[in-house]
Design a protein around this motif. Structure first.
Motif, PDB file in Angstrom:
ATOM      1  N   LEU A 129     -15.924  28.276 -12.226  1.00 14.99           N
ATOM      2  CA  LEU A 129     -17.321  27.267 -13.017  1.00 14.99           C
ATOM      3  C   LEU A 129     -18.189  27.981 -13.841  1.00 14.99           C
ATOM      4  N   ALA A 130     -18.347  29.279 -13.987  1.00 14.69           N
ATOM      5  CA  ALA A 130     -19.070  29.606 -13.904  1.00 14.69           C
ATOM      6  C   ALA A 130     -18.407  30.737 -15.597  1.00 14.69           C
ATOM      7  N   ALA A 131     -17.271  30.614 -15.200  1.00 17.39           N
ATOM      8  CA  ALA A 131     -16.151  30.967 -16.285  1.00 17.39           C
ATOM      9  C   ALA A 131     -16.428  29.338 -17.437  1.00 17.39           C
ATOM     10  N   ALA A 132     -16.375  28.749 -16.616  1.00 21.63           N
ATOM     11  CA  ALA A 132     -16.642  27.103 -17.303  1.00 21.63           C
ATOM     12  C   ALA A 132     -18.121  26.685 -18.096  1.00 21.63           C
ATOM     13  N   ALA A 133     -18.599  27.786 -17.693  1.00 24.07           N
ATOM     14  CA  ALA A 133     -20.473  27.529 -17.750  1.00 24.07           C
ATOM     15  C   ALA A 133     -20.274  28.329 -19.199  1.00 24.07           C
TER      16      ALA A 133
ATOM     17  N   HIS B 274     -18.304  17.596 -24.434  1.00 26.34           N
ATOM     18  CA  HIS B 274     -19.092  18.351 -23.675  1.00 26.34           C
ATOM     19  C   HIS B 274     -19.367  17.656 -23.192  1.00 26.34           C
ATOM     20  N   THR B 275     -20.168  15.782 -23.115  1.00 28.61           N
ATOM     21  CA  THR B 275     -20.731  15.726 -22.106  1.00 28.61           C
ATOM     22  C   THR B 275     -20.837  14.662 -21.075  1.00 28.61           C
ATOM     23  N   ALA B 276     -19.439  14.880 -21.450  1.00 33.42           N
ATOM     24  CA  ALA B 276     -18.655  14.489 -19.976  1.00 33.42           C
ATOM     25  C   ALA B 276     -17.856  15.573 -19.303  1.00 33.42           C
ATOM     26  N   LEU B 277     -17.676  16.820 -20.289  1.00 37.15           N
ATOM     27  CA  LEU B 277     -17.419  17.945 -19.296  1.00 37.15           C
ATOM     28  C   LEU B 277     -18.225  18.675 -18.511  1.00 37.15           C
ATOM     29  N   ARG B 278     -19.564  18.273 -19.391  1.00 44.59           N
ATOM     30  CA  ARG B 278     -21.474  19.309 -18.404  1.00 44.59           C
ATOM     31  C   ARG B 278     -21.645  18.208 -17.263  1.00 44.59           C
TER      32      ARG B 278
ATOM     33  N   ALA C  87     -19.273  16.592 -15.202  1.00 48.93           N
ATOM     34  CA  ALA C  87     -19.047  16.916 -14.673  1.00 48.93           C
ATOM     35  C   ALA C  87     -18.567  18.220 -13.610  1.00 48.93           C
ATOM     36  N   TRP C  88     -19.011  19.058 -14.485  1.00 43.90           N
ATOM     37  CA  TRP C  88     -19.332  20.348 -14.728  1.00 43.90           C
ATOM     38  C   TRP C  88     -20.602  20.402 -13.454  1.00 43.90           C
ATOM     39  N   LEU C  89     -21.686  19.838 -14.103  1.00 47.52           N
ATOM     40  CA  LEU C  89     -23.116  19.962 -12.589  1.00 47.52           C
ATOM     41  C   LEU C  89     -22.376  19.556 -11.357  1.00 47.52           C
ATOM     42  N   LYS C  90     -22.350  18.404 -11.400  1.00 50.05           N
ATOM     43  CA  LYS C  90     -21.589  17.315  -9.914  1.00 50.05           C
ATOM     44  C   LYS C  90     -20.842  18.966  -8.929  1.00 50.05           C
ATOM     45  N   LEU C  91     -19.776  19.855  -9.736  1.00 53.88           N
ATOM     46  CA  LEU C  91     -19.920  20.420  -9.095  1.00 53.88           C
ATOM     47  C   LEU C  91     -20.638  21.879  -8.792  1.00 53.88           C
ATOM     48  N   VAL C  92     -21.304  21.792  -9.131  1.00 49.98           N
ATOM     49  CA  VAL C  92     -21.721  23.110  -9.015  1.00 49.98           C
ATOM     50  C   VAL C  92     -23.089  22.354  -7.844  1.00 49.98           C
TER      51      VAL C  92
END
Length: 365
Positions: free
Chosen positions: A231-235, A279-283, A285-290
């Motif tokens: 998730l850090a790499a995804a950031a 970007h909106t959809a991916l972010r 999902a990313w925030l939820k996993l974080v």
């Protein structure tokens, strides 16, 4: 689990924003010129003084004690200004986590509690399920003899120590902390992108290290470490995608072409829209996993998708600038290179897709 709205986390993110404003917004082009320009030593020093280098270390070692997912939130802020410097912090975070998981209190005291803070190096581009051509590690009494080349060690040209993978023979791979000084300090390798993150090949010519420098060992040691930082790499990829979108819109609202402003052309607005949706959809999902905790398959999938969408968004961003998009005078050329390099962090998308489907097939057999 990590609450992004926790008071401690909010304070860290506010600190990261101030750090970016003061240290990273200026000088991006110069940092991109590394190794033909000085490394961002002043920015690194400021990051250490702000407490950003050891946010996951326990309080007794001078850290804050946050989980690894906190790096994802911090690196998104940093990468929006300079993805290369964010990659340098990610390499440090990887090495720090391996050190924190080890049993050596002496090494932790030396490298985490040091004043001034010390930068660590790590192999950002290892493929965890296909480890090839690792240095050999031979046990001799109370020490190990390391021989071979640790390739593409991020931060190695400017760090005093690196965490590298080595082959322990029948015992599988191990992660070692190795000193980097004098003749061992490698020359920087020129990379496609993320040039503010210096990378070098570390030559280990019968290097002797004490036994406690073996931090972790086992077949899954590298993949387990990588999973904490997908998730850090995804950031970094997410921030690159957002930077491409924001700059393309800014440029489109300033330039006149074909009888109207660039952003008013329907085909180009469609490209803006696609970048914004992705970007909106991916972010989201990313925030939820974080926040919820890193599911192995979900975080790996998101890391792969973030890298691929960052590449597409950066390429669209170049197209939206027309001929200027390819010139180094405009930041989109750098973002396109950074996006392609970011996608390779912690394993290439092609290889990680295979790794994911292998896990799924094993489960359904």
């Amino acid at each position: 689990m990590l609450n992004p709205n926790d008071q401690t986390m909010k304070a860290i993110l506010e600190t990261a924003e101030r750090f970016v404003e003061r240290e990273l917004k200026e000088g991006v082009f110069e940092r991109d010129a590394y190794p033909y320009h000085d490394y961002a030593g002043s920015a690194l020093k400021a990051a250490g003084e702000a407490g950003l280098l050891f946010i996951t270390a326990p309080e007794e070692l001078g850290g804050i004690g946050l989980p690894p997912a906190a790096w994802a939130l911090v690196l998104e802020k940093v990468a929006y200004a300079d993805a290369g410097f964010a990659a340098s912090l990610l390499a440090h975070a990887l090495a720090l986590e391996a050190l924190l998981e080890s049993q050596s209190s002496e090494l932790k005291k030396t490298w985490i509690s040091a004043d001034p803070p010390k930068l660590l190096a790590a192999q950002l581009y290892l493929q965890s399920d296909d480890l090839q051509n690792l240095p050999a590690a031979e046990k001799r009494a109370d020490e190990y003899l390391l021989t071979g080349t640790a390739r593409l060690v991020a931060n190695a040209p400017v760090s005093g120590a690196a965490v590298i993978a080595a082959d322990l023979g029948d015992e599988g791979p191990g992660l070692f902390l190795v000193p980097i000084a004098g003749k061992e300090k490698p020359a920087p390798v020129e990379m496609l992108g993320l040039r503010a993150c210096p990378v070098g090949d570390l030559e280990l010519a019968d290097l002797k290290v004490p036994a406690d420098h073996l931090l972790l060992q086992g077949e899954a040691v590298v993949s387990a470490l990588h999973e904490k930082f997908h998730l850090a790499a995804a950031a970094i990829a997410l921030a690159t995608l957002k930077g491409s979108l924001d700059y393309a819109i800014e440029y489109g609202m300033e330039r006149y072409q074909g009888g109207k402003m660039i952003y008013e052309h329907s085909q180009l607005r469609s490209m803006y829209g696609r970048m914004a949706v992705e970007h909106t959809a991916l972010r989201t999902a990313w925030l939820k996993l974080v926040a919820d905790g890193q599911d192995r398959e979900q975080s790996l999938s998101l890391k792969v998708m973030a890298g691929e969408l960052a590449i597409r968004g950066a390429t669209d961003g170049v197209q939206l600038l027309g001929g200027y998009g390819y010139t180094m005078e405009y930041p989109q050329e750098r973002r396109m290179r950074d996006a392609r390099q970011t996608a390779e962090i912690l394993g290439s998308p092609a290889r990680l897709r295979l790794s994911l489907i292998e896990r799924i097939l094993k489960r359904v057999k």
